[in-house]
Each structure stands twice: as C-alpha cells, then as structure tokens.
Design a protein around this motif. Structure first.
Motif, PDB file in Angstrom:
ATOM      1  N   ALA A 152       0.934  -1.280   0.002  1.00 40.24           N
ATOM      2  CA  ALA A 152      -0.018   0.127  -0.169  1.00 40.24           C
ATOM      3  C   ALA A 152       1.000   1.292  -0.072  1.00 40.24           C
ATOM      4  O   ALA A 152       2.046   1.449   0.478  1.00 40.24           O
ATOM      5  CB  ALA A 152      -1.038   0.005   1.178  1.00 40.24           C
ATOM      6  N   GLY A 153       0.435   2.445  -0.488  1.00 39.31           N
ATOM      7  CA  GLY A 153       1.029   3.603  -0.599  1.00 39.31           C
ATOM      8  C   GLY A 153       2.040   3.863  -1.861  1.00 39.31           C
ATOM      9  O   GLY A 153       2.765   4.794  -1.846  1.00 39.31           O
ATOM     10  N   THR A 154       1.819   2.861  -2.873  1.00 38.89           N
ATOM     11  CA  THR A 154       2.793   3.013  -4.004  1.00 38.89           C
ATOM     12  C   THR A 154       1.903   3.708  -5.300  1.00 38.89           C
ATOM     13  O   THR A 154       2.562   3.678  -6.232  1.00 38.89           O
ATOM     14  CB  THR A 154       3.319   1.671  -4.297  1.00 38.89           C
ATOM     15  N   GLY A 155       0.707   3.775  -4.947  1.00 35.98           N
ATOM     16  CA  GLY A 155      -0.120   4.160  -6.145  1.00 35.98           C
ATOM     17  C   GLY A 155      -0.133   3.033  -7.334  1.00 35.98           C
ATOM     18  O   GLY A 155       0.071   3.745  -8.310  1.00 35.98           O
TER      19      GLY A 155
ATOM     20  N   PHE B 273      20.074  18.509   0.316  1.00 41.57           N
ATOM     21  CA  PHE B 273      18.706  18.737   1.226  1.00 41.57           C
ATOM     22  C   PHE B 273      17.597  18.484   0.127  1.00 41.57           C
ATOM     23  O   PHE B 273      16.350  18.169   0.821  1.00 41.57           O
ATOM     24  CB  PHE B 273      18.956  20.372   1.282  1.00 41.57           C
ATOM     25  N   LEU B 274      17.466  18.554  -0.932  1.00 39.60           N
ATOM     26  CA  LEU B 274      16.262  18.416  -1.700  1.00 39.60           C
ATOM     27  C   LEU B 274      16.000  16.810  -1.874  1.00 39.60           C
ATOM     28  O   LEU B 274      14.949  16.434  -1.583  1.00 39.60           O
ATOM     29  CB  LEU B 274      16.509  19.058  -3.254  1.00 39.60           C
ATOM     30  N   SER B 275      17.152  15.906  -2.000  1.00 42.16           N
ATOM     31  CA  SER B 275      16.704  14.737  -2.112  1.00 42.16           C
ATOM     32  C   SER B 275      16.043  14.218  -0.513  1.00 42.16           C
ATOM     33  O   SER B 275      15.272  13.359  -0.507  1.00 42.16           O
ATOM     34  CB  SER B 275      18.131  13.775  -2.213  1.00 42.16           C
ATOM     35  N   GLY B 276      16.726  14.784   0.479  1.00 41.33           N
ATOM     36  CA  GLY B 276      16.246  14.470   1.875  1.00 41.33           C
ATOM     37  C   GLY B 276      14.967  14.948   2.137  1.00 41.33           C
ATOM     38  O   GLY B 276      14.048  14.220   2.686  1.00 41.33           O
ATOM     39  N   MET B 277      14.717  16.016   1.375  1.00 37.52           N
ATOM     40  CA  MET B 277      13.272  16.730   1.556  1.00 37.52           C
ATOM     41  C   MET B 277      12.307  15.919   1.026  1.00 37.52           C
ATOM     42  O   MET B 277      11.226  15.703   1.305  1.00 37.52           O
ATOM     43  CB  MET B 277      13.123  18.053   1.136  1.00 37.52           C
ATOM     44  N   PHE B 278      12.634  15.305  -0.291  1.00 39.12           N
ATOM     45  CA  PHE B 278      11.428  14.429  -0.891  1.00 39.12           C
ATOM     46  C   PHE B 278      11.262  13.211  -0.282  1.00 39.12           C
ATOM     47  O   PHE B 278      10.011  12.751  -0.252  1.00 39.12           O
ATOM     48  CB  PHE B 278      12.020  14.154  -2.518  1.00 39.12           C
ATOM     49  N   MET B 279      12.256  12.478   0.354  1.00 37.23           N
ATOM     50  CA  MET B 279      12.010  11.457   1.281  1.00 37.23           C
ATOM     51  C   MET B 279      11.169  11.745   2.346  1.00 37.23           C
ATOM     52  O   MET B 279      10.214  11.105   2.621  1.00 37.23           O
ATOM     53  CB  MET B 279      13.544  10.867   1.612  1.00 37.23           C
ATOM     54  N   GLY B 280      11.421  12.528   2.889  1.00 41.33           N
ATOM     55  CA  GLY B 280      10.494  13.196   4.181  1.00 41.33           C
ATOM     56  C   GLY B 280       8.915  13.614   3.761  1.00 41.33           C
ATOM     57  O   GLY B 280       8.181  12.908   4.282  1.00 41.33           O
ATOM     58  N   ILE B 281       9.010  14.131   2.570  1.00 43.54           N
ATOM     59  CA  ILE B 281       7.763  14.180   2.082  1.00 43.54           C
ATOM     60  C   ILE B 281       6.859  12.868   1.870  1.00 43.54           C
ATOM     61  O   ILE B 281       5.718  12.782   2.057  1.00 43.54           O
ATOM     62  CB  ILE B 281       7.522  15.161   0.893  1.00 43.54           C
TER      63      ILE B 281
ATOM     64  N   ARG C  79       7.518  10.091   2.963  1.00 43.78           N
ATOM     65  CA  ARG C  79       7.108   9.617   4.329  1.00 43.78           C
ATOM     66  C   ARG C  79       6.098  10.104   5.127  1.00 43.78           C
ATOM     67  O   ARG C  79       4.956   9.335   5.568  1.00 43.78           O
ATOM     68  CB  ARG C  79       8.364   9.545   5.434  1.00 43.78           C
ATOM     69  N   ILE C  80       5.666  11.445   4.705  1.00 38.56           N
ATOM     70  CA  ILE C  80       4.638  11.914   5.459  1.00 38.56           C
ATOM     71  C   ILE C  80       3.247  11.464   4.760  1.00 38.56           C
ATOM     72  O   ILE C  80       2.224  11.247   5.528  1.00 38.56           O
ATOM     73  CB  ILE C  80       4.418  13.570   5.342  1.00 38.56           C
ATOM     74  N   PHE C  81       3.366  11.139   3.539  1.00 39.36           N
ATOM     75  CA  PHE C  81       2.038  10.575   2.678  1.00 39.36           C
ATOM     76  C   PHE C  81       2.168   9.276   2.684  1.00 39.36           C
ATOM     77  O   PHE C  81       1.414   8.559   1.926  1.00 39.36           O
ATOM     78  CB  PHE C  81       2.224  11.291   1.089  1.00 39.36           C
ATOM     79  N   GLY C  82       2.863   8.407   3.483  1.00 32.31           N
ATOM     80  CA  GLY C  82       2.839   7.188   3.482  1.00 32.31           C
ATOM     81  C   GLY C  82       3.417   6.206   2.546  1.00 32.31           C
ATOM     82  O   GLY C  82       3.054   4.836   2.319  1.00 32.31           O
TER      83      GLY C  82
END
Length: 439
Positions: free
Chosen positions: A214-217, A286-294, A296-299
């Motif tokens: 789940a969460g992979t669209g 910073f961008l790569s880490g930010m994308f990973m964080g986003i 994670r937020i959306f599951g």
C-alpha cells in the motif's frame, strides 16, 4: 538637438515570426512524442519479455507416455509472435529470479502434474466422482509496471483461451473414442456436464508475483518520484542560472514594476559556471532528503532509505550540472535544448507509465540514453526490487555518472574556449588590465 536619442532601427520581420516558428516546431515535437507513444501500445508491442515454465513430467495414457505440457509449450512458442513477445523458456528458479529483478513482465507456469490431472479429468468424465481441473498459473509482475501487468494479463488470456480450446477438443475426441460402441455393446453418450467440463479443461489462475504494498499508487510512485528528482535538477539549473547571472549583473531581474540590473562583475564564464555547479551540488542533498521526508509523510513505503537518498542526490546533481553546462555553452538556446532533452523526449521513453516494449521502436530507442529512463530504472529498483543492481540500478548508476561526466566536460570545454578567445559577456573583461594587455 544635440542630446537627441538616435532612432532605433526597426525590428526585422524575422524577429516577430521567430518565436511563432520555434513554438510551432516545439509543439509539433511534443504532440508527436506524447500522442505517438500512447496511441496503441499493443499494436506497438515488441520484445515484450515473458517467461514460459514447463514443469510437466508427463503421464502414461492408453499405454503410451504423453506430455501435454510439452505440447502446450511448443504450441505457445510457435504461435506467439516472436517479433512482439520475447518468450523465454526457463526453469522455475530462473523465472523467479527474473521476476524478482524486473527483467520479465510475467510468467506462464505449467505444473509438474499437468498431464496426470488431464488424464484424471478425462476418466472422470465417464466415471462418477469429484475431480479438479489441471491448473496453469499466470504470474504478473506489478513491480515492473502496472500497465505492463495489464498487457501481460491480456496476452495470457488470449493464449490460454486458445490452449483451452485446443486441449479441450483433443480431450473430447479422446473420450469419445473410448466411448465408441464396441461389437455387441450399447453406445455410451457423454453427458452435457461432461461435455462442458471437457470443452474447457484447464483452470487458468492469475496472481501477482510479490504484490505491491500500500502507498505505492499501484506502482506509479516510482515514476512520480523520478519526475520529482528530474524536475528538481532541470528547474534547479534554470533557477540557479538566472539568479546567479542577475547577482553578477549579467541578466536583469524584474519583480512586477521593479527592475534590477546591477553592474556586471569581472568574472570569467568558467568561474561563473563553477559557482553555479557548487550551488547545485550543495543544494542537491537537501532536496533529496526533503523529497524522502515528504514521501514518508504521505505514507509511501521506503525500505531502502540510504540508497534512495544517495541516488536521489546523484541524480539531481547530474541533471542540474548538465543543464547548467548546456546553458553556459548555448545561452538562451540552452533553455530549449534542456526542455527537449530532459522533458519532451524523456517522458515518453521513460517506461514509467507505458513500458518501452509497448511504444514505437523509434521512441523506445531513446531510452538507451535518455536521463529520465535511467533515473526511473534506478528508483524503481530501489523502491520495488530491494535495490538489486540487476533490476536496473547498476545501469542507472553508471548512466547517471556518465551524464554527470558529460555535463562537466561540456561546461569546462565551452567556457574555457569562450574565455581564451576573449568572448566576454557584455564585453566586460574578467582579467586584470595588465594581464589583458599582455594577452
């Protein structure tokens, strides 16, 4: 009057027509690429990889050894068009290995007791008792692409319908021959239920190999994560290029009614490009880490965070460095070149939505060097195939490094040539006066 400003020459007609011509050509290219690759995927099918696994050991029927699995495998190999389907006859372990690394889009598996179950089914049509139909399993590979799985399903449905019809007719004739009246014996007829059972003797079971979490669209998360990385590098190159040129005074900036055009700095094209590269490289992690964080937020599940972070950083740096080098080498025309290379040609050949084996060959050929395809293979391998190099990560890494090296070389050569030939921006020399006179 002495202070009168001289009249500006009239703008030639080509100055007004030029933008319309460029826009028309770009729109024609976009329409051709995007509508061409979505027009008819099954008609454009070529080299679509599918495994055929025949485990059938055969059985003794009417005093002779028969292997129906071999017959079915031979018929599939003969009748499935080789120019469209790359049918690979392999063992079960090899099929699982190729499914597990995304090298095939599905597998047709004939079990070891297939012929034996067919013979039991034939006997059960005239002898009362419970019986199960022999099974052929079709395994799809949703991790290799959702649309590819649906193509695999349709291919299997057509092939298995033909197999069922052929085997059913043979089995019905075989049973009828056994029931033919002997001398002095009454004729025996097949019941309606038995006829129906024999007409479609094979139970085709379809199931996905390693279903997507789940969460992979439905597998689209790898494609959109690729888009995020590529656009970060592509748009980042344009933003860094224009903003640094404004800071250095080589490009004016407008903010609504406000206009800013500082005095140009005495800096070489090479040193300017070095500054832009450095900013891109510092920003990328910073961008790569930010994308990973986003994500994670959306599951969105990320089982291999470190490889995804590292590769994401590499991809952003490679795209932005190459984009900046193209802009340094070609100027304003570099904007168009970057758009065509990274976006217009990249999306249709990426295989993120429609596999490259289901788009026209001339578009599919672009995938061998297009950055988006290489990034997609790497991201998909990390997200869905446990980071296996064989799943495309190895190729993706090397091609990304190659793209980065190409960008560095292009930028270094172009800016050094311009600097050495004295092709200064806005006519502003970047060397001290003494050095300039000595040169």
């Amino acid at each position: 009057m002495a202070n009168e400003i001289p009249a500006r020459p009239a703008v030639p007609l080509r100055g007004w027509i030029g933008p319309m011509v460029v826009l028309g050509l770009l729109a024609a290219l976009i329409g051709t690429m995007y509508l061409g690759y979505t027009s008819d995927p099954e008609k454009n099918l070529h080299d679509f990889p599918v495994a055929l696994v025949n485990q059938d050991v055969g059985d003794v029927m009417d005093g002779r050894t028969v292997n129906v699995g071999d017959q079915i495998a031979a018929a599939l190999t003969e009748k499935i068009p080789a120019d469209k389907i790359d049918l690979r006859t392999v063992g079960i372990s090899e099929a699982r290995q190729q499914l597990g690394t995304g090298q095939i889009y599905g597998a047709i598996i004939i079990p070891g007791d297939f012929t034996k179950r067919l013979s039991i089914l034939a006997a059960a049509s005239v002898v009362p008792g419970d019986v199960e139909r022999p099974v052929i399993t079709v395994q799809t590979n949703p991790r290799a692409g959702t649309y590819a799985s649906s193509i695999m399903q349709r291919i299997a449905d057509r092939a298995m319908a033909q197999v069922n019809s052929t085997v059913g007719a043979q089995l019905t004739d075989q049973v009828k021959a056994k029931l033919a009246p002997q001398a002095g014996a009454p004729a025996t007829e097949l019941s309606g239920a038995a006829r129906l059972q024999l007409a479609k003797p094979i139970d085709v079971v379809t199931n996905p190999y390693r279903p997507l979490p789940a969460g992979t669209g439905q597998g689209l998360s790898a494609f959109f994560y690729t888009l995020v990385l590529l656009f970060a590098g592509f748009s980042g190159a344009m933003i860094i290029h224009s903003m640094i040129d404004n800071v250095l005074g080589y490009v004016p900036a407008e903010f609504g009614p406000w206009f800013r055009a500082p005095e140009p700095a005495s800096i070489s094209r090479w040193h300017t490009l070095l500054v832009k590269w450095a900013i891109a490289a510092i920003t990328a992690p910073f961008l790569s880490g930010m994308f990973m964080g986003i994500a994670r937020i959306f599951g969105m599940p990320i089982d291999n965070p470190l490889p995804l972070f590292l590769y994401g950083t590499l991809a952003i740096i490679a795209v932005s460095v190459t984009g900046l080098s193209v802009l340094a080498a070609f100027g304003t025309a570099g904007l168009l070149i970057n758009m065509i290379v990274f976006v217009v040609l990249g999306l249709p050949s990426s295989s993120g939505s429609i596999p490259v084996e289901a788009i026209p060959r001339w578009i599919a050929s672009l995938s061998s060097f297009e950055p988006m395809h290489q990034i997609y293979l790497s991201v998909r391998a990390i997200l869905f195939f446990d980071g296996h190099l064989e799943a495309g990560l190895g190729t993706g890494i090397w091609m990304t490094l190659f793209g980065l090296a190409f960008g560095l070389l292009l930028g270094a050569v172009a800016t050094h040539v311009y600097d050495l030939r004295g092709l200064y921006r806005l006519g502003v020399p970047h060397r001290p006066a003494a050095d300039a006179l000595a040169g």
